[in-house]
Every structure is written in structure tokens, then in C-alpha cells.
Write an enzyme that holds these catalytic residues in place. Structure first.
Site, PDB file in Angstrom:
ATOM      1  N   ASP A 146      -3.218 -85.746 -50.437  1.00 44.10           N
ATOM      2  CA  ASP A 146      -4.409 -85.163 -49.471  1.00 44.10           C
ATOM      3  C   ASP A 146      -3.974 -84.004 -49.949  1.00 44.10           C
ATOM      4  O   ASP A 146      -4.613 -82.908 -50.378  1.00 44.10           O
ATOM      5  CB  ASP A 146      -3.529 -85.857 -48.582  1.00 44.10           C
ATOM      6  CG  ASP A 146      -4.237 -86.930 -47.709  1.00 44.10           C
ATOM      7  OD1 ASP A 146      -4.901 -87.547 -48.932  1.00 44.10           O
ATOM      8  OD2 ASP A 146      -3.972 -87.409 -47.006  1.00 44.10           O
ATOM      9  N   GLU A 187      -1.211 -95.970 -59.014  1.00 38.33           N
ATOM     10  CA  GLU A 187      -2.922 -96.057 -59.466  1.00 38.33           C
ATOM     11  C   GLU A 187      -3.426 -96.108 -61.171  1.00 38.33           C
ATOM     12  O   GLU A 187      -4.746 -96.593 -61.120  1.00 38.33           O
ATOM     13  CB  GLU A 187      -3.592 -95.550 -59.342  1.00 38.33           C
ATOM     14  CG  GLU A 187      -3.780 -95.227 -56.701  1.00 38.33           C
ATOM     15  CD  GLU A 187      -3.923 -94.355 -56.168  1.00 38.33           C
ATOM     16  OE1 GLU A 187      -3.631 -94.175 -55.183  1.00 38.33           O
ATOM     17  OE2 GLU A 187      -3.688 -93.337 -57.009  1.00 38.33           O
ATOM     18  N   ASN A 237      -2.536 -91.430 -59.082  1.00 32.22           N
ATOM     19  CA  ASN A 237      -0.744 -91.504 -58.531  1.00 32.22           C
ATOM     20  C   ASN A 237      -0.126 -92.471 -59.729  1.00 32.22           C
ATOM     21  O   ASN A 237      -1.065 -92.954 -60.725  1.00 32.22           O
ATOM     22  CB  ASN A 237      -0.363 -91.659 -57.433  1.00 32.22           C
ATOM     23  CG  ASN A 237      -0.521 -92.808 -56.707  1.00 32.22           C
ATOM     24  OD1 ASN A 237      -0.878 -93.921 -57.343  1.00 32.22           O
ATOM     25  ND2 ASN A 237      -0.169 -93.131 -55.248  1.00 32.22           N
ATOM     26  N   ARG A 238       1.177 -91.910 -60.282  1.00 31.07           N
ATOM     27  CA  ARG A 238       1.479 -93.180 -60.923  1.00 31.07           C
ATOM     28  C   ARG A 238       0.709 -94.361 -60.704  1.00 31.07           C
ATOM     29  O   ARG A 238       0.836 -95.644 -62.088  1.00 31.07           O
ATOM     30  CB  ARG A 238       3.241 -92.701 -61.240  1.00 31.07           C
ATOM     31  CG  ARG A 238       3.758 -93.909 -62.077  1.00 31.07           C
ATOM     32  CD  ARG A 238       4.981 -93.356 -61.947  1.00 31.07           C
ATOM     33  NE  ARG A 238       5.514 -92.385 -61.503  1.00 31.07           N
ATOM     34  CZ  ARG A 238       6.484 -91.917 -62.485  1.00 31.07           C
ATOM     35  NH1 ARG A 238       6.356 -92.203 -63.660  1.00 31.07           N
ATOM     36  NH2 ARG A 238       6.550 -90.560 -62.194  1.00 31.07           N
TER      37      ARG A 238
END
Length: 322
Positions: A272, A206, A203-204
């Protein structure tokens, strides 16, 4: 290809989902007053529900999307482990390989929600130490056996100790030998374990951390970030998800996908859903723009629900109509 046609191709696709299994517990209540003991809300208990979470939520999404999931993970020999096992069965994951370890606690996330939607508190019970050698051996044996019957592998890493370097490396090597694509949802500090994977999703936040940046990744930089990470991790493709702004995929081709405009109630578990959709898509048709367009739609459907959710039959019918 229409999204309805892609969904049709998911039927019967077999996915090995290996990673950190959790018990997601929800305590629903009604906010009644402020406690006289401390400045906190008093919530009158109304209902408790439990669903399999973590890597098991990826597996639940696989099933909801029409695929078959073979799930492997670890639980303790405790009450939460028993509840997780029962919940796996209740949600169609009766074939899961749940390795029991008496030396560790089952990961359990308990969320208290007032008036159905307002999350007041989350309590985590977990053991994030790497699994023992004996447990790792059982996991690898189970994974190698399952790989022969599966079309694609998902490694779901929540840093709870299951995906050790030995297990991650062993599964990647076996999958490569068998020609099975591997999709990974890692955390930044473990990203190097998955070098050579077919698709890595972050994600952004991470992706920002994985690149060693100190400011948030803006939308205009997402594709460049995905490309940099693809090179650094020697991955076939990297996906950076951007929440309500969409997602950027860098691989054999680069795609930027806008997110659908929806009313968001809870973003928990949306990642997920993206991973499950993309994994089934890679197994069904390979790396194509349509699998990311569908992932944006399926993720958009689950954020409309409270708690960790999967696309419902009604959600999928609405997507088919697009």
C-alpha cells in the site's frame, strides 16, 4: 531530482482512492503459558488498537506523504462498520464516502500478537460477494464527482466485492476522458478488469500467477515479466515488487530499483505504501525513476514497524537526508 524535492512536490496532490475498505484490529497481549485445554498459547490481553485497512491504508499513506486523499468504499451496518467509520475520522479520513450496505458484513481482520511482535492468529470476517447494483450506482456517482477534483486515481482491489467490472470499467473510462492517471493494485484473477491503466502493480507471487507460471518468479526474470504483463494488459507501465530484492518497473523506460537494507519486523501494508508513493509521484512529476526509488525507501520505512503502518515524520526526515 533529489528525493526531498520529490516529497515536496507531493504537497496538496489530490488522490481518489477507491476499493475495499477494511478494519484492521490488533489485540496485543503477553504470552503466559500453554493452555491445558489444547496445545495452544495462552495470551493475556493487554491492549486493543484499530486502524483503517485495505484501500483505506493506501489513503492513510497518501496523507502521511503529504497528499490529500478522497476515499470511497463500502461497509456494513454493523459494529465493525461503526468502528471503521470512527477510525477513518481518527486517522484524517473524515471526508471518506463510506457507502453502508445492510446486506453485507464489514471486512474486519483481527490479529492477535503476543509479546508485541509475534503474530499468533488472524481472524477474518468478510463478505466478498460483488456489491449490489444500488451500491455500485452510489460508488460510481461518488467517484465521478471526486474525479473532477483529483489529480490521480488509485484502485485498490482486495477481492472483497467493491471493484466490480462495472465500477472498474466506469472509473477507468471517466478518468481517461478527464486525462487523470489511474494506478491499480489488482489481484491476478481480476487483472483483465484494469486493461489500459497507467500503472499496474503486482508483487512477486501475484505476477507469477498472472503470467500462469508454476514456479516462483526469480529476480532476473522480473523485468521481462513486467514487460510481458504491460503488453498483455495494454497498460502504460507495470511494476513488479520483489520485497527485500527491490522492484522492476517496465514502462516508457525500464527501471530496476534495489531495496534498502533494513531490519524487517512486519511486511504487512508495504505494498500500500508503494502504491501511494507511486501514485503521488505520477501526479507530481510523471513516470520517472525517482518515484520508484522513493517508493523503495518509503516501503523500507514501514516494514520496520509492527502491524500495518505508514511512514512517520521521522521516517520521512531520514529519507530526505539521503
Amino acid at each position: 531530482m533529489k528525493l526531498s524535492e520529490l516529497l515536496d512536490k507531493f504537497a496538496g496532490r489530490r488522490v481518489l482512492v477507491l476499493g475495499d475498505l477494511m478494519l484492521d484490529e490488533y489485540i496485543f497481549g503477553r504470552a503466559t503459558r500453554i493452555s491445558p485445554e489444547a496445545p495452544v498459547m495462552v495470551v493475556r490481553h493487554m491492549q486493543t488498537s484499530r486502524v483503517p485497512g485495505g484501500a483505506a491504508n493506501v489513503a492513510r499513506n497518501i496523507i502521511a506523504l503529504g497528499g490529500e486523499a478522497h476515499t470511497i468504499g463500502v461497509a456494513g451496518c454493523d459494529e465493525a462498520g461503526n468502528l471503521l467509520e470512527n477510525s477513518l475520522i481518527e486517522h484524517g479520513l473524515s471526508g471518506a464516502l463510506l457507502v453502508r450496505d445492510p446486506e453485507r458484513a464489514t471486512t474486519r481482520k483481527t490479529r492477535v500478537l503476543a509479546d508485541h511482535t509475534h503474530q499468533v492468529l488472524r481472524i477474518d470476517q468478510e463478505d466478498d460477494m460483488p456489491v449490489s447494483e444500488a451500491v455500485a450506482t452510489k460508488i460510481l456517482e461518488g467517484a465521478k464527482h471526486a474525479l473532477e477534483r483529483c489529480d490521480v486515481v488509485v484502485l485498490s482491489d482486495y477481492l472483497k466485492g467493491v471493484l466490480t467490472p462495472e465500477i472498474a470499467g466506469g472509473v477507468l473510462a471517466e478518468a481517461k476522458m478527464l486525462g487523470k492517471p489511474v494506478v491499480v493494485n489488482p489481484k491476478p484473477r481480476t487483472k483483465s478488469l484494469y486493461a489500459g491503466a497507467d500503472l499496474i502493480s503486482l508483487n512477486r507471487a501475484e505476477a507469477t500467477e498472472a503470467l500462469g507460471e508454476y514456479r516462483g518468479l526469480v529476480n532476473a526474470e522480473a523485468m521481462q515479466a513486467a514487460s510481458r504483463l504491460k503488453t498483455e494488459l495494454r497498460a502504460t507501465s507495470v511494476l513488479v515488487t520483489l520485497g527485500e530484492s527491490g522492484m522492476a518497473a517496465s514502462g516508457p523506460s525500464d527501471f530496476f530499483i534495489d531495496a534498502p537494507k533494513v531490519e524487517v519486523y512486519d511486511t504487512a501494508g508495504a505494498g500500500d505504501t508503494v502504491i501511494a508513493t507511486v501514485a503521488l509521484g505520477l501526479a507530481a512529476v510523471g513516470y520517472k525513476r525517482e518515484i520508484f526509488e522513493l517508493a523503495a525507501q518509503t516501503a523500507g520505512s514501514v516494514v520496520r514497524h509492527v502491524g500495518v503502518a505508514t511512514p512517520s515524520a521521522r521516517d520521512l526526515e531520514q529519507i530526505r537526508a539521503l
